[in-house]
Design a protein around this motif. Sequence first.
Motif, PDB file in Angstrom:
ATOM      1  N   LYS A 159      29.955  36.141 -62.157  1.00 34.74           N
ATOM      2  CA  LYS A 159      30.167  35.843 -60.744  1.00 34.74           C
ATOM      3  C   LYS A 159      30.323  37.161 -59.994  1.00 34.74           C
ATOM      4  CE  LYS A 159      30.433  31.347 -61.136  1.00 34.74           C
ATOM      5  NZ  LYS A 159      29.608  30.403 -60.443  1.00 34.74           N
ATOM      6  N   THR A 160      30.024  37.130 -58.697  1.00 35.52           N
ATOM      7  CA  THR A 160      30.083  38.327 -57.862  1.00 35.52           C
ATOM      8  C   THR A 160      30.985  38.085 -56.667  1.00 35.52           C
ATOM      9  OG1 THR A 160      27.806  38.842 -58.476  1.00 35.52           O
ATOM     10  CG2 THR A 160      28.693  39.987 -56.579  1.00 35.52           C
ATOM     11  N   VAL A 161      31.834  39.076 -56.377  1.00 36.12           N
ATOM     12  CA  VAL A 161      32.720  39.024 -55.217  1.00 36.12           C
ATOM     13  C   VAL A 161      32.483  40.270 -54.378  1.00 36.12           C
ATOM     14  CG1 VAL A 161      35.136  39.092 -54.443  1.00 36.12           C
ATOM     15  CG2 VAL A 161      34.503  37.677 -56.390  1.00 36.12           C
ATOM     16  N   LEU A 162      32.503  40.098 -53.066  1.00 39.72           N
ATOM     17  CA  LEU A 162      32.448  41.223 -52.142  1.00 39.72           C
ATOM     18  C   LEU A 162      33.803  41.333 -51.466  1.00 39.72           C
ATOM     19  CD1 LEU A 162      30.930  43.441 -50.533  1.00 39.72           C
ATOM     20  CD2 LEU A 162      30.297  41.647 -48.905  1.00 39.72           C
ATOM     21  N   ILE A 163      34.425  42.505 -51.564  1.00 38.56           N
ATOM     22  CA  ILE A 163      35.705  42.774 -50.917  1.00 38.56           C
ATOM     23  C   ILE A 163      35.444  43.745 -49.771  1.00 38.56           C
ATOM     24  CG2 ILE A 163      38.028  43.733 -51.166  1.00 38.56           C
ATOM     25  CD1 ILE A 163      37.715  43.186 -54.230  1.00 38.56           C
ATOM     26  N   ALA A 164      35.787  43.339 -48.554  1.00 41.70           N
ATOM     27  CA  ALA A 164      35.613  44.208 -47.386  1.00 41.70           C
ATOM     28  C   ALA A 164      36.975  44.513 -46.783  1.00 41.70           C
ATOM     29  CB  ALA A 164      34.712  43.545 -46.356  1.00 41.70           C
ATOM     30  N   ASP A 165      37.341  45.779 -46.817  1.00 41.50           N
ATOM     31  CA  ASP A 165      38.609  46.241 -46.253  1.00 41.50           C
ATOM     32  C   ASP A 165      38.452  47.715 -45.956  1.00 41.50           C
ATOM     33  OD1 ASP A 165      41.478  47.101 -46.032  1.00 41.50           O
ATOM     34  OD2 ASP A 165      41.834  45.034 -46.669  1.00 41.50           O
ATOM     35  N   ASP A 166      39.007  48.169 -44.837  1.00 41.61           N
ATOM     36  CA  ASP A 166      38.877  49.584 -44.502  1.00 41.61           C
ATOM     37  C   ASP A 166      39.833  50.457 -45.304  1.00 41.61           C
ATOM     38  OD1 ASP A 166      40.750  48.177 -42.871  1.00 41.61           O
ATOM     39  OD2 ASP A 166      40.909  49.903 -41.545  1.00 41.61           O
ATOM     40  N   SER A 167      40.718  49.862 -46.095  1.00 39.00           N
ATOM     41  CA  SER A 167      41.642  50.611 -46.938  1.00 39.00           C
ATOM     42  C   SER A 167      41.122  50.654 -48.376  1.00 39.00           C
ATOM     43  CB  SER A 167      43.025  49.958 -46.915  1.00 39.00           C
ATOM     44  OG  SER A 167      43.837  50.499 -47.939  1.00 39.00           O
ATOM     45  N   ALA A 168      40.839  51.856 -48.866  1.00 43.53           N
ATOM     46  CA  ALA A 168      40.351  52.017 -50.244  1.00 43.53           C
ATOM     47  C   ALA A 168      41.390  51.531 -51.248  1.00 43.53           C
ATOM     48  CB  ALA A 168      39.993  53.472 -50.509  1.00 43.53           C
ATOM     49  N   SER A 169      42.670  51.739 -50.972  1.00 45.70           N
ATOM     50  CA  SER A 169      43.709  51.320 -51.913  1.00 45.70           C
ATOM     51  C   SER A 169      43.806  49.796 -51.987  1.00 45.70           C
ATOM     52  CB  SER A 169      45.062  51.942 -51.554  1.00 45.70           C
ATOM     53  OG  SER A 169      45.486  51.519 -50.280  1.00 45.70           O
ATOM     54  N   ALA A 196      33.015  46.870 -49.441  1.00 42.78           N
ATOM     55  CA  ALA A 196      32.514  47.266 -48.127  1.00 42.78           C
ATOM     56  C   ALA A 196      33.686  47.817 -47.320  1.00 42.78           C
ATOM     57  CB  ALA A 196      31.903  46.067 -47.409  1.00 42.78           C
ATOM     58  N   VAL A 197      33.384  48.760 -46.413  1.00 43.38           N
ATOM     59  CA  VAL A 197      34.439  49.448 -45.672  1.00 43.38           C
ATOM     60  C   VAL A 197      34.688  48.869 -44.273  1.00 43.38           C
ATOM     61  CG1 VAL A 197      34.113  51.605 -46.936  1.00 43.38           C
ATOM     62  CG2 VAL A 197      32.850  51.218 -44.816  1.00 43.38           C
TER      63      VAL A 197
END
Length: 128
Positions: free
Chosen positions: A3-13, A34-35
Amino acid sequence: MAKTVLIADDSASVRLSVRLLLQGRHKELEVHEAVDGIDAIRKAKTSQPDLILLDLAMPRLNGAEAAYVLKNDMPETPVILFTMTDLNIGPMCAAIDVDFISKTDIPKLLERVDALLPPTTPNEGATQ
């Protein structure tokens, strides 16, 4: 098939923390990051994830705006707005058909991900 998930958050941590949490529960999970909202839309269109996690407050295009575009382009893909903002965004989330989970409620996030991406057992149904 993984399965594949995309996580988009401007925080790398935050992206790293969520990635580690999810991959700790779903060993074969493929995670893309994604940023911001524009990056999320571009990467979702190329990777066709099984689940998309979006922070609400991101630069260039926020999570709600990105979710609206993604739900129109990929209506069958579940989207979760995952944010610290605890505004009354329930009606907006319902209108664009996305879930909302607070970043402070990690157990709820993991429960929802497990429900949307049930773990696969490789030898399920095999006889000995």
